[in-house]
Structures are given as structure tokens and as C-alpha cells.
Design an enzyme around this catalytic site. Structure first.
Site, PDB file in Angstrom:
ATOM      1  N   CYS A  49       0.720  -1.151  -0.070  1.00 37.10           N
ATOM      2  CA  CYS A  49       0.338   0.526   0.124  1.00 37.10           C
ATOM      3  C   CYS A  49       1.111   0.994   0.179  1.00 37.10           C
ATOM      4  O   CYS A  49       0.247   1.784  -0.799  1.00 37.10           O
ATOM      5  CB  CYS A  49      -1.457   0.115   1.771  1.00 37.10           C
ATOM      6  SG  CYS A  49      -1.600  -0.888   1.233  1.00 37.10           S
ATOM      7  N   CYS A  52       1.388   3.923  -3.189  1.00 42.75           N
ATOM      8  CA  CYS A  52       0.717   4.494  -3.679  1.00 42.75           C
ATOM      9  C   CYS A  52      -0.498   5.530  -2.419  1.00 42.75           C
ATOM     10  O   CYS A  52      -0.174   6.624  -2.758  1.00 42.75           O
ATOM     11  CB  CYS A  52      -0.910   4.369  -4.327  1.00 42.75           C
ATOM     12  SG  CYS A  52      -0.319   3.529  -6.013  1.00 42.75           S
ATOM     13  N   HIS A  53      -0.118   5.143  -1.532  1.00 41.13           N
ATOM     14  CA  HIS A  53      -0.871   5.531  -0.201  1.00 41.13           C
ATOM     15  C   HIS A  53       0.016   6.554   0.055  1.00 41.13           C
ATOM     16  O   HIS A  53      -0.251   7.777   1.429  1.00 41.13           O
ATOM     17  CB  HIS A  53      -1.847   5.138   0.936  1.00 41.13           C
ATOM     18  CG  HIS A  53      -2.912   4.345  -0.223  1.00 41.13           C
ATOM     19  ND1 HIS A  53      -4.120   5.262  -0.213  1.00 41.13           N
ATOM     20  CD2 HIS A  53      -3.018   3.414  -0.628  1.00 41.13           C
ATOM     21  CE1 HIS A  53      -4.164   4.875  -1.262  1.00 41.13           C
ATOM     22  NE2 HIS A  53      -4.094   3.332  -1.323  1.00 41.13           N
ATOM     23  N   MET A  90      -7.651   2.283  -7.527  1.00 44.35           N
ATOM     24  CA  MET A  90      -7.268   1.023  -6.250  1.00 44.35           C
ATOM     25  C   MET A  90      -7.469  -0.236  -6.864  1.00 44.35           C
ATOM     26  O   MET A  90      -8.922  -0.472  -7.875  1.00 44.35           O
ATOM     27  CB  MET A  90      -8.221   1.239  -5.460  1.00 44.35           C
ATOM     28  CG  MET A  90      -8.068   0.622  -4.405  1.00 44.35           C
ATOM     29  SD  MET A  90      -6.742   0.707  -3.100  1.00 44.35           S
ATOM     30  CE  MET A  90      -7.294  -1.105  -1.594  1.00 44.35           C
ATOM     31  N   HIS A 329      11.090  24.557   1.680  1.00 44.48           N
ATOM     32  CA  HIS A 329      10.616  24.036   0.591  1.00 44.48           C
ATOM     33  C   HIS A 329      11.265  24.555  -0.436  1.00 44.48           C
ATOM     34  O   HIS A 329      12.386  23.867  -0.862  1.00 44.48           O
ATOM     35  CB  HIS A 329       9.167  24.889   0.617  1.00 44.48           C
ATOM     36  CG  HIS A 329       8.486  23.694  -0.499  1.00 44.48           C
ATOM     37  ND1 HIS A 329       8.080  22.448  -0.143  1.00 44.48           N
ATOM     38  CD2 HIS A 329       7.652  23.174  -1.570  1.00 44.48           C
ATOM     39  CE1 HIS A 329       7.096  21.622  -0.427  1.00 44.48           C
ATOM     40  NE2 HIS A 329       7.436  22.425  -1.621  1.00 44.48           N
ATOM     41  N   HIS A 371       5.797  30.102  -3.117  1.00 50.23           N
ATOM     42  CA  HIS A 371       5.890  28.382  -3.660  1.00 50.23           C
ATOM     43  C   HIS A 371       6.202  29.014  -4.725  1.00 50.23           C
ATOM     44  O   HIS A 371       5.602  28.868  -5.566  1.00 50.23           O
ATOM     45  CB  HIS A 371       4.882  27.989  -3.448  1.00 50.23           C
ATOM     46  CG  HIS A 371       4.917  26.350  -3.810  1.00 50.23           C
ATOM     47  ND1 HIS A 371       5.385  26.522  -5.536  1.00 50.23           N
ATOM     48  CD2 HIS A 371       5.037  25.720  -3.460  1.00 50.23           C
ATOM     49  CE1 HIS A 371       5.544  25.137  -5.050  1.00 50.23           C
ATOM     50  NE2 HIS A 371       4.803  24.750  -4.286  1.00 50.23           N
TER      51      HIS A 371
HETATM   52 FE1  DHE Z   1       6.189  19.829  -5.521  1.00 53.20          FE
HETATM   53  C1  DHE Z   1       9.530  20.946  -6.891  1.00 53.20           C
HETATM   54  C2  DHE Z   1       7.707  19.053  -2.414  1.00 53.20           C
HETATM   55  C3  DHE Z   1       2.556  19.121  -4.198  1.00 53.20           C
HETATM   56  C4  DHE Z   1       4.823  19.377  -8.239  1.00 53.20           C
HETATM   57  N1  DHE Z   1       8.106  20.109  -4.650  1.00 53.20           N
HETATM   58  C5  DHE Z   1       8.891  20.627  -5.247  1.00 53.20           C
HETATM   59  C6  DHE Z   1      10.122  20.322  -4.896  1.00 53.20           C
HETATM   60  C7  DHE Z   1       9.579  19.719  -3.128  1.00 53.20           C
HETATM   61  C8  DHE Z   1       8.059  19.314  -3.413  1.00 53.20           C
HETATM   62  C9  DHE Z   1      10.555  19.269  -2.533  1.00 53.20           C
HETATM   63  C10 DHE Z   1      11.525  20.957  -5.006  1.00 53.20           C
HETATM   64  C11 DHE Z   1      12.427  19.307  -5.471  1.00 53.20           C
HETATM   65  C12 DHE Z   1      13.700  20.353  -5.707  1.00 53.20           C
HETATM   66  O1  DHE Z   1      13.923  21.429  -6.681  1.00 53.20           O
HETATM   67  O2  DHE Z   1      14.526  19.649  -5.701  1.00 53.20           O
HETATM   68  N2  DHE Z   1       5.662  19.060  -3.585  1.00 53.20           N
HETATM   69  C13 DHE Z   1       6.911  18.567  -2.486  1.00 53.20           C
HETATM   70  C14 DHE Z   1       5.063  18.817  -0.832  1.00 53.20           C
HETATM   71  O3  DHE Z   1       5.940  17.502  -0.188  1.00 53.20           O
HETATM   72  C15 DHE Z   1       4.341  18.660  -2.060  1.00 53.20           C
HETATM   73  C16 DHE Z   1       3.257  20.177  -1.259  1.00 53.20           C
HETATM   74  C17 DHE Z   1       3.008  17.871  -1.187  1.00 53.20           C
HETATM   75  C18 DHE Z   1       3.434  16.393  -1.535  1.00 53.20           C
HETATM   76  O4  DHE Z   1       2.689  15.481  -0.560  1.00 53.20           O
HETATM   77  O5  DHE Z   1       4.202  16.040  -2.803  1.00 53.20           O
HETATM   78  C19 DHE Z   1       4.256  19.082  -3.090  1.00 53.20           C
HETATM   79  N3  DHE Z   1       4.342  19.480  -6.320  1.00 53.20           N
HETATM   80  C20 DHE Z   1       3.012  19.142  -5.537  1.00 53.20           C
HETATM   81  C21 DHE Z   1       1.459  18.934  -6.218  1.00 53.20           C
HETATM   82  O6  DHE Z   1       0.461  18.652  -6.198  1.00 53.20           O
HETATM   83  C22 DHE Z   1       2.300  19.058  -8.147  1.00 53.20           C
HETATM   84  C23 DHE Z   1       1.376  20.047  -8.511  1.00 53.20           C
HETATM   85  C24 DHE Z   1       2.037  17.967  -8.641  1.00 53.20           C
HETATM   86  C25 DHE Z   1       3.199  17.119  -7.794  1.00 53.20           C
HETATM   87  O7  DHE Z   1       3.310  15.916  -8.721  1.00 53.20           O
HETATM   88  O8  DHE Z   1       2.428  15.948  -6.557  1.00 53.20           O
HETATM   89  C26 DHE Z   1       3.969  19.408  -7.733  1.00 53.20           C
HETATM   90  N4  DHE Z   1       6.528  20.282  -7.120  1.00 53.20           N
HETATM   91  C27 DHE Z   1       6.142  19.818  -8.472  1.00 53.20           C
HETATM   92  C28 DHE Z   1       7.512  20.396  -9.603  1.00 53.20           C
HETATM   93  C29 DHE Z   1       8.532  20.413  -8.747  1.00 53.20           C
HETATM   94  C30 DHE Z   1       8.100  20.577  -7.652  1.00 53.20           C
HETATM   95  C31 DHE Z   1       6.635  20.345 -10.812  1.00 53.20           C
HETATM   96  C32 DHE Z   1       9.403  21.092 -10.041  1.00 53.20           C
HETATM   97  C33 DHE Z   1       8.829  22.039 -10.477  1.00 53.20           C
HETATM   98  C34 DHE Z   1      10.516  23.378 -11.315  1.00 53.20           C
HETATM   99  O9  DHE Z   1       9.728  23.727 -11.886  1.00 53.20           O
HETATM  100  O10 DHE Z   1      10.799  22.873 -10.582  1.00 53.20           O
END
Ligand code: DHE
Length: 545
Positions: A49, A52-53, A90, A329, A371
Site C-alpha cells: 500500500c 501509492c498511499h 485502487m 521548501h 511557492h
Molecule cells: Fe512538489 C518541486 C515537495 C505537491 C509538482 N515539490 C518540489 C520540490 C519539493 C516538493 C521539495 C523541490 C524539489 C527540488 O527542487 O529539488 N510537492 C512537494 C510536497 O511536499 C507537496 C506539497 C505535497 C506532496 O505530498 O508532494 C508537493 N508538487 C506537489 C503537487 O501537488 C504537484 C503540483 C504535482 C505532483 O506531482 O504531486 C507538484 N513539485 C512539483 C513540480 C516541481 C516540484 C512540477 C518542480 C518545479 C520546478 O519547476 O522545478
């Protein structure tokens, strides 16, 4: 789904979750279960699980399974869902025969208890999960195709656990590569030859872009949950090392750049920057590679510290620890690539590191929940070079001065705030050859806003923004169709957007002509499943954004 279920139940090293190793407690508010049942369920959860979860059940490809949700659903509902699966993806664990009726019943009750602390993931587990699929000596010594690799895009296909390699010049999908679950980001090696992608399940896949078609040459799992991967870029160390940061266990791992062989694992557990209390789970967020020293810059979220990890001697890593603010972040470089600007989203601040002098040069207050992604660098007509971030919490688009020599009074200060379409913005983007600043807003509750983007003329910022209906241009069926993450092509004259719909719905990549702001091309079809992040090889290697 039976054959698929083997894939779904990640087949890396089995994790020892029974016995004393796991601190577990049976929460009195959950349904009755014995310690033995709890042990069985813990094991099954991690094997079947967690991929995915999520280890901590906060949801990833699968829905969140936190106790506030599961207790409301109740045992019977959960049993039916586990047995028969759902159209949302699922698996039917019961009717497929993967789980017995008794196991289904145990799992349904287990999910109504707080999750046990997940296992550690050390060198043994990493080595067991590491596979060198094509050793360096068996790889091609020159590109096997005539495509312009520097204009390739690695596109995350989030819910299918794949990455599409798209030729930015012809717009053809060159290959769809099976990867970890819900790939978060992809980063090319300094030479541009290899693409490293990291899944939410902490699996890294290394793709050789010289192959025809580009395909995987190595894989490893660096933990149970992760978000970041990067590669050494300092002169003399190109393609030499890779690094990955994990959410669980809280640690980063330095690997050989051409094989992903794990070399060093470093825990990030420690004291918080402000109250100086011990934190057991400081997750690793963004990582970037320094251009000033042989160093990786590592954001540690919950402790609010930025680590400069010097990889000159991997056997005695020297780490400079810079206190910033909670919770670090994402972030990126200024245009000179000397200063790293990163969001501390619980403090509504941007931390700015001088990577040459290895010190914090600013911690300005910005806007609610900044962000930036990697941010955007533009030249403000009044204030010169600035770095831009949008926000989750409001419509603000904030400009920070980044030119301590030419504009010393404005350096590291907020010089301008624009009002965009609305909150729920994740990413901004520009390019040195462009006069546009692009701002998405995929998490805005208003569909009109989440399905479109705002674009500003950098030379006439007071004129406000133009709205482009990107999702409408894609001509798709029903679905959330969130428009997310602008990314430029190598030449800087096209900007690409993902139109991110549900797993069973039609999604697309929309390519816009940056100069005319008109639709140029739509990439869609059965392979384009839930696209999110896109990483152009040239721009990502050179940190152009
Ligand atoms: Fe992200 C970058 C964490 C939700 C798409 N995301 C990042 C980075 C981190 C992070 C730490 C930087 C990485 C790096 O530069 O080394 N993201 C998280 C989370 O913890 C969060 C809030 C919740 C989760 O559980 O993941 C989260 N992120 C999302 C989404 O919902 C997005 C829109 C779609 C998805 O894939 O889940 C998403 N995150 C992205 C993208 C980047 C990103 C496309 C890189 C952007 C860029 O241009 O560098």
C-alpha cells in the site's frame, strides 16, 4: 490486476517491520485488533500500500488514509474497497487473490489506527534495491539518434508512474519510461546526457538520453518517500555525483553519477533553527548544485536549515550548516547563479544564500506561503535584476532585488508586488530571451483561474496581465484540467504548460508561442496521463529560469 499488483507492490527489499524495530501502538479509538494482527497489517501495508498511499498515509497516487478519513468510512466500507478495488485505480486485492479475506479484514481495521513509525532505510536496503541495468561500458559512446537532446523535455506522467521523453523540436514523444510512482522532479546531469527522475516512493530512475530510444540504465530506492534529486555541476565534477533527498527516512544520499551506486547516507535529524529542539523527522526538500564550489545545497524542511554539502571528499563530507527559517521548501538561483533563493513557507520568508561566501545574506518577509518552484529571473525596468515568486495563500507576485552591485539599496528586499489572478499559484517562469512573465494558479478553487494562466509584459508591468485559456485550447473532455508549471524550450521562444486532469481523463501539454502568446501546438493522446512537471534539458542544466 494480478500481474499489475506485483508492480504495484514495489518489489524492492522487503522491509522488516515486525518486532521491536517498529515503534507501534494500537490506538484505543480504532477497532480492536491484536498485536499479531497489527504486525501482519504493518508488513502488508509496506509491501502493498505504501507506494501509492505514502508511508505516513498522507496520500500520493492513492488517496490519503489518515484516521480522520478511515474512521469515518468504517470497517465494512474499507473491506469492500480493498476487496473489489475502485475505478480510480485502487487494485482489487481481495478478488485478485493477492490478499485473503482475513487479511482484508485486518487491513480494514488497521487503517483506522494511527500509522506505526515506518522503518529505516540504510545501505543494505539501498544496495538491495540498486540495479545497474546497463553498465557504463555497455552504453553507447555517442548519441544513437540525430535529435537535439538539449531540447528534450522530461515530462512527469504522475499517476501512471512514468516519464515521457518529448523532443521539444518535433514535439514527438520519443519514449515513455516506466519509473517510480508519481515522479516529482527530473534533473539532467551536467553534460545533459543522463536524466535522473525521482518518484514519491523514493525510487530514482536514470535515463540515458543517448540511447535510441532513451531508456533506463540504473535504478535505486533511497528511502520510502522522497521529492528531490540533483547532480554535481561544479567544474571538474560534471556527471560525477548524484544526490537525492528523502522525506522518509529523513536523510540524503550521495551516489555515483554514472551508476547510482550509493556512497554515503547522511541523516538530517537534529535541532530546529529557532527553538533548538530535537526534531525526529526533518524532511529533505529542494536540492540544487552549486556553481561556486563542489557543493550541493540541501534544504532541510522542519529544522529550517540549509546545508552546503561539499563533495570533494565523499568519505569525509564537510557540511556548512546555515540557519534560515521553517519550513524550507522549494527555490532556485538568481540570474548570476551565485545566490540561492528559497521559500520558508511556514515563516512567509525567502532565505537567500550566497553560495560563494557560504552565508545567509537575507531573510526578507514576503507574502503568505511563497511557492516559487525555482522562481523566475527577469530584469525589472526600474529595479534591475529581480527574482520572482508567486504564492499559495494569496494573489501576490513578489519581486526581490538580486543585484547587490548595481542596485545595492534594493538587494534582497521586496521591490515590487503585483496582483495576479488569485491564490493557489505554484510556479512562475521567464527566460532571458523573453519579455513575458508567466504565472500559473492550478490550485485556485475557481475553475476559470485554475485552467488558465496570467502573463505579464515585463517592460510594462503596470498594464496588468493577460489571461490565456490554456485548458480550453487543449480541447479536452471533462476533468479538473489544472494548468500547471510553465517551462521554456531551449531557444526560449516557446512556453509549455501541462493541462493536468484525472487519471482516467484526457490531459495534454499545450505549447504556446512566447512572442505572440498564441497557441502553437497541443500534445495529447492515450500516453499523456496526468502530466505535471516538465524539465527542459538545456534550461535545467544551465539553471535558466
Ligand atoms: Fe512538489 C518541486 C515537495 C505537491 C509538482 N515539490 C518540489 C520540490 C519539493 C516538493 C521539495 C523541490 C524539489 C527540488 O527542487 O529539488 N510537492 C512537494 C510536497 O511536499 C507537496 C506539497 C505535497 C506532496 O505530498 O508532494 C508537493 N508538487 C506537489 C503537487 O501537488 C504537484 C503540483 C504535482 C505532483 O506531482 O504531486 C507538484 N513539485 C512539483 C513540480 C516541481 C516540484 C512540477 C518542480 C518545479 C520546478 O519547476 O522545478
Amino acid at each position: 490486476i494480478s500481474s499489475g499488483s506485483t508492480e504495484l507492490a514495489y518489489s524492492g527489499a522487503p522491509t522488516a517491520m515486525t518486532g521491536e524495530a517498529a515503534r507501534k501502538f494500537i490506538d484505543s479509538e480504532g477497532p480492536n485488533m491484536t498485536q499479531q494482527e497489527f504486525d501482519v497489517a504493518t508488513e502488508v501495508y509496506f509491501q502493498r500500500c505504501a507506494g501509492c498511499h505514502g508511508v505516513l498515509r498522507k496520500g500520493a497516487t492513492g488517496k490519503p488514509l489518515t484516521v480522520d478519513i478511515t474512521r469515518e468510512k468504517g470497517t465494512d466500507y474499507l473491506k469492500a474497497l480493498i476487496t473489489y478495488g475502485s475505478p480510480a485505480g485502487m487494485p482489487n486485492w481481495g478478488t485478485s487473490g493477492d490478499l485473503t479475506e482475513e487479511q482484508v479484514d485486518i487491513m480494514a481495521r488497521f487503517l483506522q489506527h494511527e500509522p506505526p513509525e515506518p522503518p529505516e532505510w540504510g545501505m543494505q536496503e539501498m544496495r538491495d534495491s540498486w540495479a545497474l541495468l546497463v553498465p557504463p561500458e555497455e552504453r553507447p559512446d555517442a548519441p544513437q539518434h540525430d535529435r537535439d537532446i538539449e531540447n528534450f523535455f522530461a515530462v512527469t506522467l504522475r499517476d501512471s508512474g512514468e516519464v515521457a521523453i518529448i523532443d521539444g523540436t518535433t514535439k514527438e514523444i520519443v519514449n515513455v519510461v516506466k519509473t517510480g510512482y508519481a515522479v516529482h522532479i527530473s534533473r539532467p546531469s551536467a553534460s545533459g546526457r543522463y536524466m535522473y527522475t525521482i518518484g514519491r516512493d523514493a525510487k530514482i530512475d536514470m535515463i540515458d538520453l543517448w540511447m535510441d530510444p532513451p531508456d533506463r540504465v540504473a535504478e535505486i530506492k533511497v528511502g520510502l518517500e522522497a521529492r528531490s534529486v540533483e547532480t554535481s555541476k561544479y567544474h571538474g565534477y560534471e556527471d560525477k555525483y548524484a544526490i537525492a533527498g528523502a522525506y522518509w527516512p529523513p536523510q540524503y544520499t550521495v551516489m555515483e553519477g554514472d551508476t547510482l551506486e550509493p556512497l554515503k547516507i547522511v541523516s538530517t535529524r537534529g535541532m530546529t533553527v529557532d527553538t533548538q529542539e530535537y526534531h525526529p523527522e526533518p524532511r529533505v526538500a529542494a536540492i540544487v548544485a552549486s556553481h561556486e564550489h563542489p557543493e550541493f545545497i540541501v534544504n532541510v524542511k522542519e529544522t529550517g536549515k540549509i546545508l552546503l554539502v561539499n563533495y570533494e571528499n565523499v568519505d569525509s563530507l564537510s557540511v556548512t550548516t546555515i540557519g534560515a527559517a521553517r519550513f524550507l521548501h522549494d527555490g532556485g538561483w538568481d540570474a548570476s547563479k551565485r545566490y540561492f533563493l528559497t521559500a520558508a513557507n511556514n515563516s512567509d520568508r525567502i532565505a537567500i544564500i550566497d553560495s560563494r561566501e557560504r552565508k545567509l545574506v537575507g531573510l526578507p518577509e514576503v507574502t503568505k506561503i511563497p511557492h516559487p518552484g525555482r522562481g523566475a529571473n527577469i530584469t525589472d525596468p526600474e529595479f534591475g535584476p529581480v527574482w520572482v515568486t508567486s504564492a499559495l495563500g494569496n494573489a501576490n507576485i513578489t519581486f526581490l532585488g538580486t543585484d547587490p552591485e548595481g542596485h545595492p539599496d534594493q538587494a534582497w528586499k521586496v521591490v515590487r508586488t503585483l496582483e495576479g489572478q488569485g491564490g493557489g499559484s505554484l510556479f512562475v517562469k521567464s527566460h532571458p530571451t523573453s519579455t513575458n512573465l508567466w504565472v500559473d494558479s492550478p490550485l485556485n478553487p475557481d475553475e476559470g483561474i485554475s485552467q488558465s494562466v496570467a502573463v505579464y509584459d515585463i517592460n510594462n508591468l503596470d498594464a496588468g496581465f493577460e489571461v490565456l485559456p490554456i485548458a480550453e485550447w487543449a480541447e479536452l473532455g471533462e476533468g479538473p484540467k489544472r494548468v500547471v508549471q510553465p517551462e521554456f524550450n531551449k531557444a526560449g521562444d516557446e512556453v509549455w504548460f501541462s493541462v493536468w486532469s484525472g487519471q482516467d481523463q484526457e490531459s495534454a501539454i499545450v505549447v504556446v508561442d512566447d512572442r505572440t502568446r498564441k497557441l502553437k501546438h497541443v500534445i495529447k493522446g492515450p500516453e499523456v496521463i496526468t502530466p505535471t512537471g516538465k524539465f527542459n534539458v538545456y534550461n535545467t542544466v544551465k539553471d535558466i529560469y
